[in-house]
Design a protein around this motif. Sequence first.
Motif, mmCIF file in Angstrom:
data_model
loop_
_atom_site.group_PDB
_atom_site.id
_atom_site.type_symbol
_atom_site.label_atom_id
_atom_site.label_comp_id
_atom_site.label_asym_id
_atom_site.label_seq_id
_atom_site.Cartn_x
_atom_site.Cartn_y
_atom_site.Cartn_z
ATOM 1 N N TYR A 170 4.387 -0.005 -14.185
ATOM 2 C CA TYR A 170 2.926 -0.069 -14.112
ATOM 3 C C TYR A 170 2.376 1.217 -13.510
ATOM 4 C CZ TYR A 170 -1.527 -1.945 -12.145
ATOM 5 O OH TYR A 170 -2.830 -2.163 -11.765
ATOM 6 N N PHE A 171 2.974 1.671 -12.390
ATOM 7 C CA PHE A 171 2.487 2.879 -11.743
ATOM 8 C C PHE A 171 2.854 4.130 -12.512
ATOM 9 C CE2 PHE A 171 0.428 1.311 -8.079
ATOM 10 C CZ PHE A 171 -0.281 2.394 -7.609
ATOM 11 N N ALA A 172 3.967 4.071 -13.228
ATOM 12 C CA ALA A 172 4.374 5.236 -14.006
ATOM 13 C C ALA A 172 3.563 5.376 -15.290
ATOM 14 C CB ALA A 172 5.857 5.144 -14.339
ATOM 15 N N GLY A 173 2.782 4.349 -15.630
ATOM 16 C CA GLY A 173 2.013 4.378 -16.869
ATOM 17 C C GLY A 173 2.836 3.995 -18.072
ATOM 18 N N ALA A 174 3.952 3.287 -17.834
ATOM 19 C CA ALA A 174 4.834 2.901 -18.932
ATOM 20 C C ALA A 174 4.934 1.390 -19.091
ATOM 21 C CB ALA A 174 6.236 3.478 -18.695
ATOM 22 N N ARG A 177 0.833 -1.208 0.000
ATOM 23 C CA ARG A 177 0.000 0.000 0.000
ATOM 24 C C ARG A 177 0.861 1.249 0.000
ATOM 25 N NH1 ARG A 177 -4.525 1.540 -1.751
ATOM 26 N NH2 ARG A 177 -5.130 -0.605 -1.241
ATOM 27 N N VAL A 178 1.835 1.320 0.884
ATOM 28 C CA VAL A 178 2.637 2.548 0.968
ATOM 29 C C VAL A 178 3.687 2.613 -0.139
ATOM 30 C CG1 VAL A 178 2.169 2.863 3.415
ATOM 31 C CG2 VAL A 178 4.225 1.604 2.722
ATOM 32 N N ARG A 179 4.121 1.471 -0.659
ATOM 33 C CA ARG A 179 5.014 1.489 -1.825
ATOM 34 C C ARG A 179 4.307 2.184 -2.993
ATOM 35 N NH1 ARG A 179 8.091 -4.490 -2.109
ATOM 36 N NH2 ARG A 179 8.095 -4.819 0.148
ATOM 37 N N GLN A 180 3.031 1.870 -3.177
ATOM 38 C CA GLN A 180 2.266 2.471 -4.262
ATOM 39 C C GLN A 180 2.127 3.981 -4.082
ATOM 40 O OE1 GLN A 180 -1.291 0.086 -3.926
ATOM 41 N NE2 GLN A 180 -0.643 -1.312 -5.542
ATOM 42 N N ASN A 181 1.915 4.422 -2.854
ATOM 43 C CA ASN A 181 1.792 5.850 -2.592
ATOM 44 C C ASN A 181 3.101 6.578 -2.859
ATOM 45 O OD1 ASN A 181 -0.872 7.006 -1.122
ATOM 46 N ND2 ASN A 181 -0.700 4.805 -0.754
ATOM 47 N N ALA A 182 4.203 5.972 -2.464
ATOM 48 C CA ALA A 182 5.511 6.581 -2.714
ATOM 49 C C ALA A 182 5.788 6.664 -4.211
ATOM 50 C CB ALA A 182 6.600 5.776 -2.008
ATOM 51 N N ALA A 183 5.455 5.598 -4.930
ATOM 52 C CA ALA A 183 5.669 5.586 -6.382
ATOM 53 C C ALA A 183 4.795 6.619 -7.072
ATOM 54 C CB ALA A 183 5.377 4.190 -6.940
ATOM 55 N N SER A 184 3.567 6.759 -6.629
ATOM 56 C CA SER A 184 2.649 7.721 -7.229
ATOM 57 C C SER A 184 3.172 9.142 -7.067
ATOM 58 C CB SER A 184 1.266 7.593 -6.583
ATOM 59 O OG SER A 184 0.369 8.554 -7.104
ATOM 60 N N LEU A 185 3.657 9.472 -5.870
ATOM 61 C CA LEU A 185 4.151 10.827 -5.647
ATOM 62 C C LEU A 185 5.347 11.126 -6.549
ATOM 63 C CD1 LEU A 185 3.829 13.411 -3.888
ATOM 64 C CD2 LEU A 185 5.662 12.483 -2.465
ATOM 65 N N LEU A 186 6.282 10.182 -6.645
ATOM 66 C CA LEU A 186 7.477 10.424 -7.451
ATOM 67 C C LEU A 186 7.133 10.566 -8.928
ATOM 68 C CD1 LEU A 186 10.713 10.421 -7.197
ATOM 69 C CD2 LEU A 186 10.503 8.193 -8.306
ATOM 70 N N ALA A 187 6.338 9.631 -9.449
ATOM 71 C CA ALA A 187 6.091 9.588 -10.893
ATOM 72 C C ALA A 187 4.991 10.543 -11.344
ATOM 73 C CB ALA A 187 5.738 8.160 -11.314
#
Length: 329
Positions: free
Chosen positions: A211-215, A169-179
């Motif tokens: 996946y989270f970056a949309g690439a 859950r928090v890995r996804q939040n961290a990735a979302s903020l960066l990307a």
Amino acid sequence: GGEGGGGIRGSGVECSTATLATEHAALSRLRRFVGSGMAASADRHLAGTGEADSSLLGVPLALGCLSPRQVHEAAAATEGCGWLGSHMDMRDYFIYAGMAAGAALFSSRGWRPVHGRKGFPKGGEALVEWLQPAQHENAWRRWATGHTGLPLVDAAMRQLQQTGYCSNRVRQNAASLLAKDLRLDWRAGAEWFQWLLTDHEVSANWGNWSYFAGAGGDPKQRHFRTVSQAAKYDAGGLYVRRWLPELADEALCVEAVLRPYAHAVEGWPSPLVDPDTQLTWQDAQRLSETGRVLPAGPDPGAMAWDERTRSYSPRYASGGSGDKLYTPC
């Protein structure tokens, strides 16, 4: 990720997964997690997962001490554990997708399965010009070290540095903020995780980041509103209080823990991005109308998790006299 820490439920207090880095220990953990009913009742969406909510098997899986087939078979044989088998399916997907992508797995533009998709030009090139950390060093350092001014992301990054683990859950939040918010090259985030994760597996880590970056193979654009995510998955603030000493003061109400930048918490930095962008429309509306992100009701920060009843009950200020609840907002 199926590994995490023990301790107070929801706080993500760490326990050593190094002790599971043998086949015997990993099989014992698998049998206990599935056979005791923990897997069937696990609350997998908490920001801070403990040993009752996480299998803790990421490290032995990454090291080859345990096979996904063994986990899948154990889950399939036990009612309510289908989610654990599906996680093995997703893990296999990323491994095979990585094999199909080859070197393109590490391309900022993504790999060939995205070409022809809506929103992507011919050839699969994403409509994003990624910023480079070397040219935006302050933003990069604040994200990587857990000083963005957004509590959920900061707790995730500090837990990751200290333990080599944080929940999915928090890995996804961290990735979302960066990307999605900082627009920094997602590959820098993937590489940072690669260095820090004790359960690192190349295809799973890089596949999830793309996946989270949309690439990645599924280029759908995802953006997590990190303050709203904290309100939903760490409503009592247990997780962020555990990993952020600045918010550990028991006198702080949960609204101050969720939004310390709005409550003049001493030593708290200004958020790296506009915090209003980190709220869902519904939470922004509630904040505008009531001054709170959380719905009306008892302050979850003044509640303690009762493992016996699997629910929150009022807790009292340190000293245990029972005459003083934690400070409400």
